[in-house]
Write a protein that holds these residues in place. Structure first.
Motif, PDB file in Angstrom:
ATOM      1  N   GLU A 147      -2.183   1.687 -14.228  1.00 44.42           N
ATOM      2  CA  GLU A 147      -1.851   2.954 -15.052  1.00 44.42           C
ATOM      3  C   GLU A 147      -2.322   2.814 -16.819  1.00 44.42           C
ATOM      4  OE1 GLU A 147       1.841   4.000 -12.349  1.00 44.42           O
ATOM      5  OE2 GLU A 147       2.268   2.284 -13.341  1.00 44.42           O
ATOM      6  N   ASP A 148      -2.566   1.726 -17.195  1.00 41.78           N
ATOM      7  CA  ASP A 148      -3.365   1.339 -18.397  1.00 41.78           C
ATOM      8  C   ASP A 148      -4.471   2.114 -19.108  1.00 41.78           C
ATOM      9  OD1 ASP A 148      -4.229  -0.526 -17.417  1.00 41.78           O
ATOM     10  OD2 ASP A 148      -2.696  -2.160 -18.866  1.00 41.78           O
ATOM     11  N   GLY A 149      -4.732   2.055 -17.165  1.00 40.03           N
ATOM     12  CA  GLY A 149      -6.565   2.468 -18.034  1.00 40.03           C
ATOM     13  C   GLY A 149      -7.728   0.738 -17.418  1.00 40.03           C
ATOM     14  N   LYS A 150      -7.452  -0.127 -17.671  1.00 45.60           N
ATOM     15  CA  LYS A 150      -7.546  -1.389 -17.348  1.00 45.60           C
ATOM     16  C   LYS A 150      -7.724  -1.453 -15.992  1.00 45.60           C
ATOM     17  CE  LYS A 150      -6.235  -3.080 -21.883  1.00 45.60           C
ATOM     18  NZ  LYS A 150      -5.646  -4.077 -22.110  1.00 45.60           N
ATOM     19  N   GLY A 151      -9.052  -2.426 -14.965  1.00 41.76           N
ATOM     20  CA  GLY A 151      -8.889  -2.568 -14.049  1.00 41.76           C
ATOM     21  C   GLY A 151     -10.329  -3.957 -13.886  1.00 41.76           C
ATOM     22  N   GLY A 152     -10.445  -4.017 -12.713  1.00 33.71           N
ATOM     23  CA  GLY A 152     -11.582  -4.225 -12.296  1.00 33.71           C
ATOM     24  C   GLY A 152     -11.793  -4.744 -10.952  1.00 33.71           C
ATOM     25  N   PHE A 153     -13.168  -5.532 -10.413  1.00 34.14           N
ATOM     26  CA  PHE A 153     -13.348  -5.627  -8.956  1.00 34.14           C
ATOM     27  C   PHE A 153     -12.380  -6.915  -8.139  1.00 34.14           C
ATOM     28  CE2 PHE A 153     -17.609  -3.653 -10.265  1.00 34.14           C
ATOM     29  CZ  PHE A 153     -17.377  -2.577  -9.059  1.00 34.14           C
ATOM     30  N   TYR A 154     -11.811  -5.671  -6.880  1.00 30.70           N
ATOM     31  CA  TYR A 154     -11.174  -6.676  -6.122  1.00 30.70           C
ATOM     32  C   TYR A 154     -11.899  -7.382  -4.688  1.00 30.70           C
ATOM     33  CZ  TYR A 154      -6.839  -7.234  -8.885  1.00 30.70           C
ATOM     34  OH  TYR A 154      -5.955  -7.688  -9.970  1.00 30.70           O
ATOM     35  N   ILE A 155     -11.513  -8.011  -3.957  1.00 27.66           N
ATOM     36  CA  ILE A 155     -12.618  -8.336  -2.339  1.00 27.66           C
ATOM     37  C   ILE A 155     -11.286  -7.626  -1.552  1.00 27.66           C
ATOM     38  CG2 ILE A 155     -12.799  -9.987  -1.101  1.00 27.66           C
ATOM     39  CD1 ILE A 155     -13.872 -11.924  -3.227  1.00 27.66           C
ATOM     40  N   GLY A 188       3.687  -6.677  -8.705  1.00 25.15           N
ATOM     41  CA  GLY A 188       4.688  -5.575  -9.203  1.00 25.15           C
ATOM     42  C   GLY A 188       3.410  -4.605 -10.146  1.00 25.15           C
ATOM     43  N   ARG A 189       2.391  -4.431 -10.168  1.00 26.26           N
ATOM     44  CA  ARG A 189       1.265  -3.494 -10.896  1.00 26.26           C
ATOM     45  C   ARG A 189       0.556  -2.667 -10.488  1.00 26.26           C
ATOM     46  NH1 ARG A 189      -2.470  -6.181 -15.208  1.00 26.26           N
ATOM     47  NH2 ARG A 189      -2.577  -3.870 -15.298  1.00 26.26           N
ATOM     48  N   LYS A 190       1.063  -1.374 -10.296  1.00 27.33           N
ATOM     49  CA  LYS A 190      -0.030  -0.659  -9.598  1.00 27.33           C
ATOM     50  C   LYS A 190      -1.005  -0.080 -10.409  1.00 27.33           C
ATOM     51  CE  LYS A 190       1.712   3.969  -7.557  1.00 27.33           C
ATOM     52  NZ  LYS A 190       2.705   4.840  -7.561  1.00 27.33           N
ATOM     53  N   TYR A 191      -2.319   0.174  -8.802  1.00 25.25           N
ATOM     54  CA  TYR A 191      -3.812   0.522  -9.460  1.00 25.25           C
ATOM     55  C   TYR A 191      -3.923   1.766  -8.536  1.00 25.25           C
ATOM     56  CZ  TYR A 191      -3.758  -4.894 -11.193  1.00 25.25           C
ATOM     57  OH  TYR A 191      -3.625  -5.394 -11.780  1.00 25.25           O
ATOM     58  N   VAL A 233       0.447  -1.331   0.215  1.00 29.92           N
ATOM     59  CA  VAL A 233      -0.032   0.183  -0.123  1.00 29.92           C
ATOM     60  C   VAL A 233       0.849   1.120   0.070  1.00 29.92           C
ATOM     61  CG1 VAL A 233      -1.325   1.052   1.133  1.00 29.92           C
ATOM     62  CG2 VAL A 233      -1.649  -1.099   1.013  1.00 29.92           C
ATOM     63  N   ASN A 234       0.690   1.739  -0.672  1.00 28.51           N
ATOM     64  CA  ASN A 234       2.114   3.110  -1.045  1.00 28.51           C
ATOM     65  C   ASN A 234       1.242   4.546  -0.561  1.00 28.51           C
ATOM     66  OD1 ASN A 234       2.882   1.752  -3.107  1.00 28.51           O
ATOM     67  ND2 ASN A 234       1.987   1.897  -4.601  1.00 28.51           N
ATOM     68  N   ASN A 235       2.039   5.119   0.043  1.00 29.37           N
ATOM     69  CA  ASN A 235       1.410   6.653   0.561  1.00 29.37           C
ATOM     70  C   ASN A 235       0.504   7.315  -0.408  1.00 29.37           C
ATOM     71  OD1 ASN A 235       3.198   5.320   3.211  1.00 29.37           O
ATOM     72  ND2 ASN A 235       5.025   7.124   2.114  1.00 29.37           N
ATOM     73  N   ASP A 236       0.904   7.527  -1.344  1.00 31.99           N
ATOM     74  CA  ASP A 236      -0.274   8.005  -2.328  1.00 31.99           C
ATOM     75  C   ASP A 236      -1.565   7.253  -2.607  1.00 31.99           C
ATOM     76  OD1 ASP A 236       0.193   5.938  -3.639  1.00 31.99           O
ATOM     77  OD2 ASP A 236       1.236   6.782  -5.268  1.00 31.99           O
ATOM     78  N   GLY A 237      -1.540   6.478  -1.456  1.00 33.10           N
ATOM     79  CA  GLY A 237      -3.217   5.858  -2.031  1.00 33.10           C
ATOM     80  C   GLY A 237      -3.408   4.618  -2.975  1.00 33.10           C
ATOM     81  N   THR A 238      -2.201   4.580  -3.987  1.00 34.11           N
ATOM     82  CA  THR A 238      -2.439   3.619  -4.820  1.00 34.11           C
ATOM     83  C   THR A 238      -1.838   2.191  -3.892  1.00 34.11           C
ATOM     84  OG1 THR A 238      -0.486   3.517  -5.485  1.00 34.11           O
ATOM     85  CG2 THR A 238      -1.788   5.238  -6.242  1.00 34.11           C
ATOM     86  N   VAL A 239      -2.121   0.892  -4.510  1.00 29.82           N
ATOM     87  CA  VAL A 239      -2.076  -0.308  -4.126  1.00 29.82           C
ATOM     88  C   VAL A 239      -0.801  -0.672  -5.028  1.00 29.82           C
ATOM     89  CG1 VAL A 239      -3.955  -1.241  -4.621  1.00 29.82           C
ATOM     90  CG2 VAL A 239      -2.524  -2.754  -2.760  1.00 29.82           C
ATOM     91  N   THR A 240      -0.057  -1.921  -4.810  1.00 30.63           N
ATOM     92  CA  THR A 240       0.691  -2.555  -5.831  1.00 30.63           C
ATOM     93  C   THR A 240       0.335  -4.129  -6.118  1.00 30.63           C
ATOM     94  OG1 THR A 240       2.800  -0.254  -5.962  1.00 30.63           O
ATOM     95  CG2 THR A 240       3.073  -2.869  -6.621  1.00 30.63           C
ATOM     96  N   ILE A 241       0.745  -4.919  -6.607  1.00 29.24           N
ATOM     97  CA  ILE A 241      -0.324  -6.110  -6.128  1.00 29.24           C
ATOM     98  C   ILE A 241       0.416  -6.901  -7.506  1.00 29.24           C
ATOM     99  CG2 ILE A 241      -2.174  -7.705  -6.455  1.00 29.24           C
ATOM    100  CD1 ILE A 241      -4.360  -5.771  -5.578  1.00 29.24           C
ATOM    101  N   MET A 281     -13.501  -3.694  -4.347  1.00 24.38           N
ATOM    102  CA  MET A 281     -13.368  -1.989  -4.608  1.00 24.38           C
ATOM    103  C   MET A 281     -12.966  -2.437  -5.974  1.00 24.38           C
ATOM    104  SD  MET A 281     -10.962  -1.278  -1.563  1.00 24.38           S
ATOM    105  CE  MET A 281     -11.322  -0.909   0.488  1.00 24.38           C
ATOM    106  N   TYR A 282     -12.963  -1.107  -7.018  1.00 26.15           N
ATOM    107  CA  TYR A 282     -12.695  -0.946  -8.228  1.00 26.15           C
ATOM    108  C   TYR A 282     -11.069  -1.168  -8.272  1.00 26.15           C
ATOM    109  CZ  TYR A 282     -13.385  -1.328 -13.668  1.00 26.15           C
ATOM    110  OH  TYR A 282     -13.130  -1.701 -14.709  1.00 26.15           O
ATOM    111  N   LEU A 283     -10.538  -1.951  -8.978  1.00 27.40           N
ATOM    112  CA  LEU A 283      -9.212  -0.867  -8.625  1.00 27.40           C
ATOM    113  C   LEU A 283      -8.529  -0.972 -10.212  1.00 27.40           C
ATOM    114  CD1 LEU A 283      -7.644  -3.279  -6.404  1.00 27.40           C
ATOM    115  CD2 LEU A 283      -8.154  -0.871  -5.714  1.00 27.40           C
ATOM    116  N   GLU A 284      -8.024   0.321 -10.897  1.00 31.07           N
ATOM    117  CA  GLU A 284      -7.734   0.555 -12.301  1.00 31.07           C
ATOM    118  C   GLU A 284      -5.790   0.754 -12.022  1.00 31.07           C
ATOM    119  OE1 GLU A 284      -8.236   4.212 -14.074  1.00 31.07           O
ATOM    120  OE2 GLU A 284      -9.719   3.346 -14.671  1.00 31.07           O
TER     121      GLU A 284
END
Length: 531
Positions: free
Chosen positions: A317-325, A269-272, A259-267, A312-315
């Motif tokens: 950096e390429d604009g693609k995303g989906g729901f995560y539990i 190796g990908r940042k959402y 969990v990054n300080n800017d509110g994003t999350v890395t899963i 939560m819907y995680l998106e």
């Protein structure tokens, strides 16, 4: 007289039962349901939406209010308020099934649900106002013409105060910023690259700590892209951190996620980034938007009505995303994978070491519903087990048949799932079952009462027959005696006339019903001794 009273009582029972059945029939039959049709089309086309009422009795009239998204469709006549009224009140004679059609024009791209709303009541069924017992929603899917633009990018993006980090680029969708403690609102200037695209901005208010501002760009053809700005509001006396410090990551319990300080999350190796605006996202069935406290910040998430899961819907950096539990205990994100059967959806959860696994199965990966999930596979590869939660709220192991995709609960939860299925079916027919069960019980009581009365009458008839036979033998005129004396005569085991032939030629049978104290006497016929 006794026989007549019993017969009258029997007919009273029949009348009461008949009235009771009438009440049951009236209560059971006064119901109605509403069905709303669906349609598809292209912007500019006209479509028809039909409302059908199915009632158990003739319909006297109805007002059915139907809600819709007035940015996607509008009625071809009348106002476009978002609610339209279907009127079954033209005075004609309605039957048990009636339909009414309204014409709409498609004015925007997207999907809208049409459902019964407001004071929709059947005006008259059996001369009474009755609420709708059930209703099904319709859906209109509006597509864009081929000529519509799909450009959903921004030409420029600026904020005040503060600056974006990194610098704006139309292809980059996530940015960071920092503002001072006295800033209450972030001013955002966003210009779409295509004049036909629409831009909406949410999350401008700046609270202490982390804030999320979302810029949603909707292209003319309905495609959506979101740009997100993660802004940190400093506290009193706090200085802004350097860009290197802002990238420091806090590692969660799961080493593959940060969990990054800017509110994003890395899963992996990908940042959402966490999306909070669900206007262009289809929320899974059985879930609804809800406020959620995520790492000390209130965000807009999605919560399962029966499962209780937080999605939560995680998106990326390429604009693609989906729901995560979101696992509240571990504070990690899990893939939201589902498989479904008619009427029931199952969320497939990862198989952890803490789970007690059934014997005879091997842990492996298997593709279900187009996504790779963890399962336990049997040796013949005919069945596999997955751990999950059904849309009915049941959690445990479920068995998946590889050949046809059918799903059953496994082990101890099997009976629970079966009971849930039975309850779902019984919910539709319980009213009818209770109605027919009541009828069977009443008929049983009537038959039992008829049998008892028949036995009593047959006993009485046999007794009367015996009296007449004895009287005929003894030459006695029964009209000269009371019913009490005759009963005693009939009960004489020797079939003789000694019961009536007392020491006197008169029989006393007590005071009369008028209350007189004198005793009436009945004279007997002389009976020869040999008789």
């Amino acid at each position: 007289m006794k026989i007549i009273k019993k017969i009258l009582a029997f007919f009273n029972i029949l009348v009461i039962c008949g009235c009771f059945l009438s009440v049951i029939n009236a209560n059971a039959e006064e119901s109605a349901s509403v069905l709303i049709s669906s349609a598809n089309g292209v912007v500019g086309e006209k479509i028809n939406i039909t409302v059908t009422i199915n009632a158990s009795e003739d319909i006297g009239g109805a007002f059915i209010y139907v809600s819709y998204d007035n940015t996607i469709i509008k009625p071809t006549s009348g106002s476009n308020s978002g609610v339209i009224r279907y009127e079954f009140t033209d005075g004609k004679s309605y039957g048990m099934n009636e339909s009414l059609t309204q014409e709409f024009e498609i004015i925007g791209v997207g999907t809208t649900t049409l459902s019964v709303t407001g004071d929709s009541r059947i005006v008259s069924i059996n001369n009474e106002r009755e609420s709708i017992s059930s209703s099904s929603s319709g859906k209109v899917t509006a597509k864009a013409p081929a000529s519509y633009s799909s450009d959903n990018t921004l030409k420029s993006l600026q904020i005040s105060p503060g600056t974006l980090s990194p610098a704006f680029s139309p292809d980059r969708t996530t940015y960071n910023a920092t503002v001072d403690a006295d800033v209450t609102e972030l001013v955002v200037s966003a210009v779409a690259n295509d004049n036909a695209a629409k831009v909406s901005i949410s999350g401008r208010r700046m609270d202490p700590g982390s804030n999320t501002t979302t810029i949603t760009v909707t292209a003319e053809d309905g495609s959506v892209k979101r740009y997100i700005i993660y802004t940190t509001k400093l506290g009193d006396g706090q200085e802004a951190t350097t860009e290197a410090e802002s990238k420091t990551e806090a590692v969660t319990e799961d080493a593959s996620q940060t969990v990054n300080n800017d509110g994003t999350v890395t899963i992996d190796g990908r940042k959402y980034s966490i999306v909070q605006d669900y206007s262009g996202i289809t929320i899974p069935e059985g879930y609804q938007e809800a406020d959620y406290d995520y790492n000390g910040q209130k965000i807009n998430a999605v919560k399962g009505i029966k499962t209780g899961f937080i999605l939560m819907y995680l998106e990326g950096e390429d604009g693609k995303g989906g729901f995560y539990i979101y696992d509240e205990s571990a504070k990690t994100f899990l893939p939201y994978n589902t498989v479904a059967e008619p009427e029931i959806t199952y969320v497939v959860l990862p198989i952890t070491n803490s789970l007690e696994k059934p014997a005879g199965y091997a842990l492996t990966k298997f593709t279900m519903n187009g996504k790779e999930v963890q399962v336990l596979m049997d040796a013949d590869r005919q069945y596999c087990l997955f751990y999950g939660v059904s849309s009915l709220g049941e959690k445990g192991w479920f068995r998946y048949r590889v050949s046809d995709g059918t799903i059953q609960a496994y082990s101890v939860v099997k009976s629970d799932t079966a009971n849930a299925d039975v309850k779902a079916d019984n919910g539709k027919t319980s009213g009818n079952n209770r109605f027919w069960l009541t009828i069977v019980l009443i008929l049983g009581l009537i038959i039992a009462a008829f049998i008892v009365i028949t036995i009593v009458l047959c006993t009485k008839l046999a007794k009367v027959k015996k009296v007449f036979n004895m009287a005929s033998k003894d030459g006695v005129d029964l009209d000269e005696y009371t019913e009490k004396v005759i009963d005693g005569y009939a009960e004489d085991e020797d079939d003789s006339y000694e019961e009536l032939d007392t020491s006197s030629d008169k029989i006393s049978y007590g005071d009369d019903k008028s209350g007189k104290s004198d005793v009436e006497e009945l004279k007997l016929f002389d009976v020869e001794d040999d008789k």
